[in-house]
Structure formats: C-alpha cells, structure tokens
Design a protein around this motif. Sequence first.
Motif, PDB file in Angstrom:
ATOM      1  N   HIS A1219     -21.374  -2.525  24.482  1.00 29.58           N
ATOM      2  CA  HIS A1219     -20.533  -2.024  25.579  1.00 29.58           C
ATOM      3  C   HIS A1219     -21.359  -1.663  26.818  1.00 29.58           C
ATOM      4  N   LYS A1220     -22.569  -1.160  26.592  1.00 31.49           N
ATOM      5  CA  LYS A1220     -23.435  -0.897  27.742  1.00 31.49           C
ATOM      6  C   LYS A1220     -23.761  -2.197  28.463  1.00 31.49           C
ATOM      7  N   LEU A1221     -24.047  -3.250  27.679  1.00 34.99           N
ATOM      8  CA  LEU A1221     -24.364  -4.547  28.263  1.00 34.99           C
ATOM      9  C   LEU A1221     -23.157  -5.126  28.996  1.00 34.99           C
ATOM     10  N   CYS A1222     -21.991  -4.963  28.390  1.00 35.60           N
ATOM     11  CA  CYS A1222     -20.756  -5.461  29.024  1.00 35.60           C
ATOM     12  C   CYS A1222     -20.541  -4.782  30.376  1.00 35.60           C
ATOM     13  N   ASP A1223     -20.737  -3.475  30.407  1.00 38.03           N
ATOM     14  CA  ASP A1223     -20.566  -2.735  31.663  1.00 38.03           C
ATOM     15  C   ASP A1223     -21.539  -3.223  32.728  1.00 38.03           C
ATOM     16  N   LEU A1256     -16.213   5.595  21.153  1.00 39.17           N
ATOM     17  CA  LEU A1256     -16.448   5.320  22.573  1.00 39.17           C
ATOM     18  C   LEU A1256     -15.165   5.611  23.357  1.00 39.17           C
ATOM     19  N   HIS A1257     -14.651   4.620  24.083  1.00 41.07           N
ATOM     20  CA  HIS A1257     -13.408   4.858  24.837  1.00 41.07           C
ATOM     21  C   HIS A1257     -12.171   4.389  24.078  1.00 41.07           C
ATOM     22  N   TYR A1258     -12.353   3.958  22.813  1.00 41.25           N
ATOM     23  CA  TYR A1258     -11.212   3.460  22.029  1.00 41.25           C
ATOM     24  C   TYR A1258     -10.531   4.635  21.317  1.00 41.25           C
ATOM     25  N   PRO A1259      -9.218   4.650  21.338  1.00 46.55           N
ATOM     26  CA  PRO A1259      -8.509   5.722  20.608  1.00 46.55           C
ATOM     27  C   PRO A1259      -8.488   5.417  19.103  1.00 46.55           C
ATOM     28  N   ARG A1266      -7.115  -2.942  17.651  1.00 43.09           N
ATOM     29  CA  ARG A1266      -8.348  -2.945  18.461  1.00 43.09           C
ATOM     30  C   ARG A1266      -8.790  -4.375  18.741  1.00 43.09           C
ATOM     31  N   LYS A1267      -8.670  -5.225  17.727  1.00 46.01           N
ATOM     32  CA  LYS A1267      -9.094  -6.621  17.921  1.00 46.01           C
ATOM     33  C   LYS A1267      -8.186  -7.319  18.941  1.00 46.01           C
ATOM     34  N   GLU A1268      -6.883  -7.013  18.872  1.00 42.32           N
ATOM     35  CA  GLU A1268      -5.963  -7.608  19.839  1.00 42.32           C
ATOM     36  C   GLU A1268      -6.328  -7.172  21.260  1.00 42.32           C
ATOM     37  N   GLY A1269      -6.587  -5.855  21.438  1.00 42.39           N
ATOM     38  CA  GLY A1269      -6.951  -5.354  22.766  1.00 42.39           C
ATOM     39  C   GLY A1269      -8.228  -6.003  23.280  1.00 42.39           C
ATOM     40  N   LEU A1270      -9.184  -6.172  22.370  1.00 40.24           N
ATOM     41  CA  LEU A1270     -10.443  -6.808  22.761  1.00 40.24           C
ATOM     42  C   LEU A1270     -10.223  -8.260  23.169  1.00 40.24           C
TER      43      LEU A1270
END
Length: 1706
Positions: A1219-1223, A1256-1259, A1266-1270
Amino acid sequence: MWTPTEEEKYGVVICSFRGSVPQGLVLEIGETVQILEKCEGWYRGVSTKKPSVKGIFPANYIHLKKAIVSNRGQYETVVPLEDSIVTEVTATLQEWASLWKQLYVKHKVDLFYKLRHVMNELIDLRRQLLSGHLTQDQVREVKRHITVRLDWGNEHLGLDLVPRKDFEVVDSDQISVSDLYKMHLSSRQSVQQSTSQVDTMRPRHGEACRIPVPHHFFLSLKSFTYNTIGEDTDVFFSLYDMREGKQISERFLVRLNKNGGPRNPEKIERMCALFTDLSSKDMKRDLYIVAHVIRIGRMLLNDSKKGPAHLHYRRPYGCAVLSVLDVLQSLTELKEEKDFVLKVYTCNNESEWSQIHENIIRKSSAKYSAPSASHGLIISLQLLRGDMEHIRRENPMIFSRGLAITRKLGFPDVIMPGDIRNDLYLTLEKGDFERGGKSVQKNIEVTMYVLYADGEILKDCISLGSGEPNRSSYHSFVLYHSNSPRWGEIIKLPIPIDRFRGSHLRFEFRHCSTKDKGEKKLFGFAFSPLMRDDGTTLSDDIHELYVYKCDENSTFNNHALYLGLPCCKEDYNGCPNIPSSLIFQRSTKESFFISTQLSSTKLTQNVDLLALLKWKAFPDRIMDILGRLRHVSGEEIVKFLQDILDTLFVILDDNTEKYGLLVFQSLVFIINLLRDIKYFHFRPVMDTYIQKHFAGALAYKELIRCLKWYMDCSAELIRQDHIQEAMRALEYLFKFIVQSRILYSRATCGMEEEQFRSSIQELFQSIRFVLSLDSRNSETLLFTQAALLNSFPTIFDELLQMFTVQEVAEFVRGTLGSMPSTVHIGQSMDVVKLQSIARTVDSRLFSFSESRRILLPVVLHHIHLHLRQQKELLICSGILGSIFSIVKTSSLEADVMEEVEMMVESLLDVLLQTLLTIMSKSHAQEAGEYVSCLLSLLRQMCDTHYQHLLDNFQSKDELKEFLLKIFCVFRNLMKMSVFPRDWMVMRLLTSNIIVTTVQYLSSALHKNFTETDFDFKVWNSYFSLAVLFINQPSLQLEIITSAKRKKILDKYGDMRVMMAYELFSMWQNLGEHKIHFIPGMIGPFLGVTLVPQPEVRNIMIPIFHDMMDWEQRKNGNFKQVEAELIDKLDSMVSEGKGDESYRELFGLLLLEKVEQETWRETGISFVTSVTRLMERLLDYRDCMKGEETENKKIGCTVNLMNFYKSEINKEEMYIRYIHKLCDMHLQAENYTEAAFTLLLYCELLQWEERPLREFLHYPSQTEWQRKEGLCRKIIHYFNKGKSWEFGIPLCRELACQYESLYDYQSLSWIRKMEASYYDNIMEQQRLEPEFFRVGFYGRKFPFFLRNKEYVCRGHDYERLEAFQQRMLSEFPQAVAMQHPNHPDDAILQCDAQYLQIYAVTPIPDYVDVLQMDRVPDRVKSFYRVNNVRKFRYDRPFHKGPKDKENEFKSLWIERTTLTLTHSLPGISRWFEVERRELVEVSPLENAIQVVENKNQELRALISQYQHKQVHGNINLLSMCLNGVIDAAVNGGIARYQEAFFDKDYITKHPADAEKITQLKELMQEQVHVLGVGLAVHEKFVHPEMRPLHKKLIDQFQMMRASLYHEFPGLDKLSPACSGTSTPRGNVLASHSPMSPENIKMTHRHSPMNLMGTGRHSSSSLSSHASSEAGNVVMLGDSSMGEATEDLYHHMQALPLCQISTAMLGK
C-alpha cells in the motif's frame, strides 16, 4: 622559557591568527582563550571552543580580562570576572550567529532582519554595561532591556527558556523546584508580554497591591498656520470629557504673535506640556484634546473703525478638537511622538462660544464655520506611562525643553505622601446684566483680583494656564454685544497657604465701548471670601454672587466698605441687618456666577473635620463629632492624618470610659480607609506616625479591651459590620497595641508585664472562640471569621516584638487549630482558611526553624485533608511551594531532616494520588504546580528518608501500590510533557530527580518482588518507566550544540547511561521471570538500543540474546522474539531511529553471544536476516526522509517489500508496503504500476466469506467484499493508466462472480465497463514508451541499486537525453560512463557512483497477435511494448579488414539480449536484469533483417490505408515510399548487391548461399510491395501532390532498372509503373509474415550516443539532428528505406563533423 601565568589567565581574540607557526593555535576574532603559559610575547593555551587542543599564539592578539581561577595547575578552571549577564549576552550572541545565517538560507527574511536589529541592540546594551558609567537604576534598566531581548530571540529561534531572578540566570541547585517552576512561568510571561520585566517570583500572599500606573500625554505645538487673523493669539489646550461634559485638566497656554511664532523668542521649539496623572479609567473615557484660540486685538477683526488701535481686547476666535480614543491605539504602538493637524473652526454666534467645542464634537455644523485648507494647529503627541521620576529618567530630552506640567483637576487616583498641593480652580461661568439705557447690549469684560485681608492685591496668584508665568490680575475675554455672557473659562489660583485665610476675590465689570475713545467703563463689581467664618474654604459648587453698582469714581481703597456686605444669598441670610445707607447698592436684577474646585492637601472644606481638630472648643459635642468622622471624605482624612490620630488618642486619654469605644471605632475606620488603593501609599505615613510620633502609652489597655469585647460579641449580634471592620484593621490595631505597650514599658521600667501577657492570652482565646463558632447557618458570622483569618497573619511581626518565637508559634498553632479540620465548612471558608495558612507560611515567623517545628504539623494536616478531598488545589500548591522554598534555603540546618521526614509521612502518598487525578484530567497548570512540589520533596529526601519510607509500609501490597503510583506519575510526567519543550533547565532537573529516586526504589523492587513474590505489574511498570526515561527528547544530547552538551554532561552526566545500567542490572535480577516479558518488552527495549548513544547500545543489545535464550529454553525456538523484533524494527527505523553503526554493532554483539550457544545455526541465521533487513530499512528511510526522487523511493520500497515476502515471509508487513508503494505510484501518476502493485494484495485474497479484521484503511468485512473492492480499484487505476487490456480480465473475473450471485445490476455495470474499455482501445491514442537500460556501479549507491543493472520504462515523450538528464539529477554525485562495455572491478568496488545508460528495444512475447494481418495496428502497438521481459541492444562493429568502398561487407552487429526478473509494466517502472545473452550477427544476416523489417513496415502501412484505418492524410505513406525508393536509387540496395551478390563473396562463403537467396527474395518482395504502395498512393494522393507521385514513379522505374539484371521478369510484377492496380491479395499474400521481433525496425540509442529512432514520427533526418559536446544524438525516421539504414551503419565509423554534414545533406 615558558613560565606558567599568574594573572594573565583569560582573554578575547582581537585579531584572527592563522596558526602559521609550529604548534600555532588557529584563532578567530571574538574567540575566548584560556592562557596557561607565556614566553617573550607569546602565550600557550587553549580556545574555549576546543579545550582539548593546545597551541601558541601572539600575546598582542589577545585582550586580557580578569578571571577567577580555581584548582590551579594542570586541571585548573577559569571563569571570567564580569557581570553574569555580560557573559550570557556574549555566549548567546555566539550561539545566535550561526542560526541567524540559517534564517537567510531558509528564506525567513522577516525574522532575519528583526534578529539582526535585536543583536545590534544587545551589542550596544552590552557596551553600555561594560562602560561602568551607569547609575544603579540605569544598570537595572539596561539589564531589563537585555533580558527581554535575549528571551525574545531565544523563543523565536526555538532555543531554551532561561529562568531568571532579578535579571540574573538562576542556579537550579540553589533554589527549590517549586521556585524554579515559578521562575520559568514568569520568564515565559515576560517573553509573551515583551514589555517591562515582571518580578520572577510570584507575589507572596498578603503582599502589597500594585500601584496603578499613571498615564501622561506629552503635547507639543509645532505651528499655527493661518492667514486671516493678523493679531496676537492665546491658544489654550485642555483635556475634555465629552460624556460628563466637563474639563478634567488644567489649561496649557501658548502665546503666539501675529506671525504664528511664540511671543517670547525663548519659547521657540519649547511650546510643550505634559498632561499628568491620567488613570487607566481616564484613558477609557471619551476624552478630547480641546484647543481654544483667543485673539488679542480690536473688538471686530475686520473693522478698523470699531475701537482705537491702542486698545486690545481678548476676543474669542476659534476652536479645534482631537479625539484621544481615535489616536490612542497608534500612540500606544508607536511609543514616540506623532504629528496631528487640528482644524480650527470659528463660532457663528459668540453667545454660544462656551459650547463651541461640544458643537464641533457633536458635528453641529450649523453652529460653526469650517476653516480654509491652510488653517490649523500642528501638534505632536506622545503617550507616556509610569510615575514622574520614571518619566524623567526615561525621557530626559523632553524635560530639557521647558516642559509645562499640566495637572489634572482634582487629585489623582493615588495620593502620594508628601504631595503638597494648594490650588483653587475658579470657573467664570456666566453673568446676567442690565442694558443700562443703551440701545445695544454691552461688551462686558470681567477683571479679577485676589486681595489679602489688609486690602493688598496678592501678586502672581492668578494662572491663566501652565506654560506662562502667573499674574496679579485677570481680564476675561469679551463677548460682543452680550448682556448675558457665558464664559466657561477656568483660572487657577495658586494662593500661598498662609495667605488663604482672610483673602477674598473681587470681580470688576466693565463695558468696553467701540467708539473712538474706546474707554472701558466700570459699572459694577462682585466679591467672594475664600474662607467662611467657620474656617472652611469655599465649597466645590456653583456660587451666585451679588452684583453691586459702582462707577469709575468709586474707590476700592477701603475694602472694608464692601466686605461687610453679603456676597451671596447664603451670606445675606447670615447677616439680615444690613444698613441701607452704604456706598454700594446691590443691583437686584443682575447676577454673576462662578464655580470653584479646591485641590489642597492643607485646607479643608469639611466642618466636621475642623470640629474634631478643635474638639476642646466643643466638649459637649465630642460624642457627635466622633460619630460624624465617618462622613468625612478620605482625601480630607489623609491630608490631616497625623493631626486626627493625635486628637483621637488625646480624647482617649481624656476619658477612656466615656470615649474609648468611639475612639476605637474611629481608629478602625481610619485604618480601613488606608486599605483603599487610592490611599494605600499613606500606610508608610501611618507606620512613621506609630514609630515616631505616637505617644499613647496607656492606649493598649483600652484597645485590647475593645477588641476582645468585639470578638466576644460576635456570637450574639446579628449585624456584625463594625466587628468585621475591626477584624480587617487587626494589623494596625496590633501595631498601636504593641507600640503603646513598648512606650508604657519604657516609662515604667516594664511594669504590668504579666497583666499585658495575660490580656493577650485572653484576646487569643477570644480569637479562637470566634473561629470555633459554627458559621454554616450564619453568613454574617462567616464574613466575620473570614475577615479575622485574612488579617490574622499580619500581626505576627508585632507579636514577635513582645514574645518569643515559640510563644508566637503556639498562639498561631492554637488559632489555626481552632478551625474545624474537616473540609465541609463551606467552599468560601476553605479558601479563606487556606489563604490564611498561606500567609502564615510566607510570614517571617515561619522562617524560624523553632516555629516550623510547632506549626508545620498543623499546616500539613490541613493541606493533607484538602488534597485528599481534591479541593482548593491551586492554593494548596502555593502553600507547598512556599514551604519547599523555605526548606531548601534552610537545608543546611539540622532541623530540616526532621521537617522533610514529617512532609514525607504526611504528603508523599497524597501528592502522588493528587497528581494521578490531575493528570487524568489534563489540567496543565495544576499538574505543573504539583509536579514541582513532588520533585521538591523527592529532591530533599536522602538515604534515611527513603529507608524510613520503605520500612513504614505495613505490607507488600502497600509497597506495591506506592511503587505503582510513583512509577505511573513519572511515566505520565514524561508522556504528557507537563513542562514545555524549551524549559530545558526544568526538564533536566526533573530527569535527575527521577533517576535518583528510581535508584533508591529499584532495590526495594528487587528485594520484595523477585522470587516467590514476583509481581509482573510492578516490574512492567518499572521497565516502561526506564524505557520512557531513556527516550526522553530532552536527554538526546546528540541533537544539541557541543557547548550546551558539555555543560549538561558536566552537571548531570549522561543520565541515559545511568538509567540503562540500572535497567540492565534489574533485568539480570529477574532470573527465570524474564520469560514473562517476552515478547512484551522487546519493542520498548529495541527503542532504547536505537538511542544514538554507544554506551547505552552496548549495555542493552545483549538483552536480546538473553531473550532469545530464555524463549529457546522454554519453547525450543525463539519465534516470538524473531517476529516481534522484526515488526518493531520496521516501525522504529521508519520513525528515524537507528543508523549504520547500530546495524553493525547489533550484528557484532549478538553474533558474538550466539556463537557460544547450542542453537547457534538458527541464531546466526536470524541475526544475519535481521541485519540485512536493517540494511534495507535504513536505505528505505534515507530515501523517504531525503529530498529523493519518486523513482528512488519506489525502487527502495519494492526492494524492501520483496525482502518481506521472499526472505522472512512477513505477510502483514508485505501488505503494508504494497500500500505504501501504491500510494507512491499514485502520487507520481504511475497508474498502471499502482494497479499492478495493488493486484499483489488482491491475489492473496480468495472469493470466500471469511471475515477479515480492520486493517490499514480497510474496515472489518468479509474476504469477498475486500477482494471485490480491490478489483474495482485496480480496474479504475488501469483505466487511468490507459492499460485497458490488463483491466479486461479483471472485469471478466468480477462478471463471473456477479453472475454466480445473480447480481445483475453489478453484472450490467461491469459488462458496460468492459465494453467501454474495448472502445477505448480502438479509439484513443496511446504513445509507445521508450525503454532504457541503466547500470548503477560503485559502492556509494544504495544497497538495492549497488552494482546492478535495470531496464526502465520511460515516461511519455521521454527520449534518451531527457532520461539521462533525469537520472543524473536523481543522482547528482554520479558520473555518466561514455562506453557500453561492462565495468571492471575497480569501478564496482570504488567509493563513487557511475551510471551507464543506453536505449534498448523490447522483444514482445505476444508473437501471434503481431503476425495477424487483420489486427489493427492500435491493438498490435500495445502488445509490442507491454508484457515485455526481454530487451535487445545492437552494437555495430567491423570484423576483419574494412572495405572502404563498401563498409557493409565487414559490418557486424553485437546483439545483447537482457532478460528481466519481471515483465514491464509491473509494480515498478524498472526491473533488475536477471540474465544477459550476447550473440554476433553477420553482415549478411544484418542486411536480411534490415530489408525484412522495412518490407514488414511497408506492408503494415499500406494495409492500414487499404482498410481505411488511417483517414484523410496520405503524407505518412508519401514519406515512407519516398524514403525507401530514394534510398534504393541512391545506392542502398545496390550496396547490398555489391557486397553479397558478388562472385568473390559467394565463392568465399559457400555456406551463405541460402541466405543470399533469401536476401534476393526479400529485395524482390520489396519491389512488389513498393508497387502496391504506389498504386494505393495514386488512389488517395491529393491533386497538388501529383508531381511528387510522378517523381516517385520515375525513381521506382530507375530502381527496377538497376535490379533488372539480378531479377529477370521484374517488370511483370510491377503494375504500378503502368498505372494499373493489382489487388492487395495478389501481391501481399505471396509473402510470408515477418518474424515478430523484426516487425518494427528501429535502431535505437547506442552507448556510442548515436540514435536512429522510430516510428512514423518525422519526415527527415535533419529535422531531428542535435549535437552536443562529444555526443551526437540522431533522431531519424525508420521509414526512410535501405539507404537511410545504410547511412546509419555508414555513420558508425565517421567523425562527428562528417556525421552532421551527412545528416544535413540528407
């Protein structure tokens, strides 16, 4: 010979010395040196900056200063003998100097200039101090200015706050922590105010109130610009209160001549006044500066006939006003003179002259006329604050200008003793006069004289205004034709006190004729005595005076003739029998009004006061006179204070029984009057009276009796006002009692001593009786008790004159003990009781150890009760602070041990409990007060106290509770930052006290809670405290200046090391219980080892081995230690902790320990893994915190992320870095890479309903959700990156899931999304990126780049030069290598950075798609540059002898193929090269590839036009055909023929026969393709381009002719030349597809810095030619045919100038 110095010990360098001699010491100007030896004009010594380096320097370069030398010899210390504040200024300026320069560098220009100004001021102030020419007051003022500036600068530069007392830096060792806390608060306050320095100690309880600071207005008249008067003028300035409608100051008079200058030449530049004694209340009034202009001249200004020229009248002219409120703000901020222009308005109707200023203020414009533009007064104003002495000192220049002091009407707020004043202010109000038979009204002038009893006119007793000398007569101004004039003019009468009685005022009224003679005719007079018959002066009121007729013949020589007449109505009522045959007859129809105001410290207007002072004249009225004293004003009483007191005590002595109580009440009234702030400064007058003038030797008996009687009555009376007043007057009543007893004792040689003592004992019994009464149901009694308690501490000093310290202390203890000890007596009474205790503690009595032994238990008892109930905490903390202050100053006395013991027993536990409560509520101020109290107590404790404390606990549970409390308070103290960051002195002292306390308590912890009684909670609390302590920001000495570090180390040592040793020792004492702290303490201990202190690290790192060992013993492995250490290491290093030396030390120490263990293999593996992780973490942190480029940060993150995944398998950390890399990618707008990065996490998830925790920021949600959101987010990023082909499989995956769940709404949405992506692929333009190979060589590169090579995907439109420039800017220390060869070991191992960069060609994987004819080029374009893992680079070279006529014969190609670890694009824009392959391509093979590539390109382009994939413009095809045909004609294909179809070549290379045949076929194919291309071109060409088409046909025929002999029958295959078309299928279908890697032929940049580029982007070589020093980059069009390719290869061997010429010629 070198000899030790005796006197020359310390000096300042006055000239820089470069140390150019052997053993010379380099010195900069301004440095200070310590001198050790001398020899023939040279000194040997050290600089205080570097005390470890000794050297010699010239003696004449040094200015010697006196110094104190201690411990003479090798280790002597030298301290300059100068004012400490001078030393501080010097040190501070040196510290500021470097910071000041940094301000400029950081563009903080405003602060830069402000600080420069302040530094210059400090240098000047320091110079003044060193001059030695200042008075004590001036020295104090200079020091005040210095400290204000020092504190201001320190705050703005973020430096430490310096606690001070009386402008001197305090030594924290010499004062209590409570006092130090108060000094910090006070210093902070003074910095915030940046005005006058407040006292560094908070006012003690019962301390005198502050005197109100008076304000003063300085006014200076600069000029009066006018052009219409032409006569002399008087200008009167005064202050006017519009709200109350009255003038509040005297008038300031300026006399000007007709030219506008001062009438007196000496007054030039000296027309100024000071309006004094304005209170803060006055400054809030609606004040105006009013200027009345009176002209001196003719009756009518513009009529020369009206009155003769020799007669001058005072005539009203104009008025000007200025609002004080409007200018006050600017005057307050400016602090210097400011100019203002006042317009002068004239009055329209003279009868309203007295109200002109009000009309102007109200803007009643109909009643006045506006002036011309050049008409006005120019004045300057300045606001000053402070008493007159202060003003004189601060502004000597003002007083040198002949300043006129202009006083306030009436007395100021504070009347100072010795302020003698005797002014009568008279206002000429109005008059009403008869016309006297005249047709017009009179012009009336009033003349006034002051006459003495004998009829003599008193000289110089009339003042028109300050600034001008007094006069003997007064002439009013004249109002034209007015029988009812209204003057409103104020005159001051400064009549001598001895002339006041018997004097009177006479007013003469004259009519001023305007006829030729212009005489003034007397027609009446009035008079008024200044004193009445009863001895009182004229009252402050309006007085109507009788007007008596007279004429010019009347004589006033015999003043007795009229003094017998009544002057006013009251006078007439007093003498009714007035003879009617007198000379002067009263005019009953005429009247004259005046008003008076007396401001006198010697005269009174009060009849009752006079009656008291003359009481013997009225013996029968004494009771009444004493009773009426209360009604006399305070001003009158303080004026006659001594006389009144004498009278009262004489009356008391005259008849004690009869008048005793009344005298007592009068005395109480006067004493309470002096408590008023207005008269507070008369208390010294009262004190002086008691000490020197009081003579009532018997008064004490009656005073004690009355006081006791009042006390005893308090239980019965309902109204107790008089009792409360007596309680408030207790201090002075006791002063009178004690002084009276002393006088009596002197007179009688100590008689009746026992009776006196007995009476005092009884009085105290009454006091205790009053305090013991239950006041809960009686508010009146409550007020009485409060008044008594408030006054009670003030009598101690008086009692000490008559009793011993122990006796007085017993009195006080009994009194304080008589109060109910519970805190339920009511909130207000609690406060009063504590305030009384506070004043007791602050009194002189408490400073005696004998009294403290008696009083301390009572005081502590009351405080303990309040703290336990959590009530009145601030007052309690004040009391405790005072106690600790006294105990600290008395700490040398033996009694202090006992006192501290008492406080420990009573307070320590309740203090801890109070602090825990306060800290839980985050009350910062209260927390600070109580922390300072606790620290004061702990600091006073010694071994004995700690021993007693620990021995007194009844059980281990009690000890445990105590330890938990104190550890918790200490932890909170460090976590909450009770003391601000810049309170360094306070923070260091706090740390020192904590570490000392912990050392005492740790032994108790070890002794009581280790073996069978082990208690995890206490030990955990202890460890947490130790960890917090070592990590405190204030103890991190590495980040502060060396001078400050040395000072701290000299005073306290490194407290982190002390605590680390303590911590390690306690850890070792735990034994088998260590397992309880694994893994809990791993993180905290790791934080401690990361502190950049080598000794702390050496102490603490071995603990990890201990932890590993204990877990290995218990579990057979150390998985917990491993997991926790890795987790915590990641977070802590990213926070900025740790460095390379820590990594090395960590590995070294642990490997050394692990080597000796049975589990050494797993241990070494773990330690090695952790050190490698640390290496990557440090690289990552350095990239993140520095101003590094996005590429470097991304590369570092990828490296660390892969390490977590592949080497230590920490999935959670791996996901975090995903996630750091993605940001980072999103920030750099690398949307495709961001999508691939997020895809890594998505692939870890399954389409299942397993619940997942919040992360992280996921509820909190299911894995499916979660996979669908991703997936949705990844699809979105692929869309933004225009990588729709990568998004489509995810769309299908989502569609499959939605379909299986019958979620048709989502299914519809995702299918539409997928369809839109197909549309985008076909419709939107996408640029193909360039690819570059980069080699990073040298040890200076970060670990993840060092000696590795990568292939990078360039940005849109980025070519080699831009990419190379970008890389060099990312690595500014790097050097670009100019050759493509692989570097040798010297470069790989050197401490430098080398970059090797060149372009590479992608080798696509999707061959099938690229070979399909009907696939649109937009689709193929994607597959050519995406999902590419292999890249190619060609380097041409000549093998064997080079044929100068045809270089193609020997031109070989060295082809390097690079294989990457991952395909591009991916989670990064670049990946490391995993494998490289090198092959050589022969000249013939090269020719085959060149022709084959060109054919493929032509076929693709022609196909696009045939299928109408390219619309409208035919230019692309025109350029491509022209390039191939023209090159062929000019020898491109011909050169191949010469080189490879030659018989010699065929004979020498029989193995190439098949390849030669292949080249021939390709050439034939090219002719066929060109033919079809020309046919298509003819179909679409624009009419204007027909000549070009014809030229192409002609050149094509020439090309065919040149190839005719080699390829018989070529004309049959060339339909274009005859103008007929051949169907596409007939021509193109006969040729097999080209190999996919050759579809697109672009000779890219080589390391020789020569580039022929790609695609259909340019029409000629020359348009893209660019040349640099030693580097030519050529951008050519690959569609230019074989000749262009030949040219490219031909150029490899040409010099730069020929290359450029060739390109331009082409």
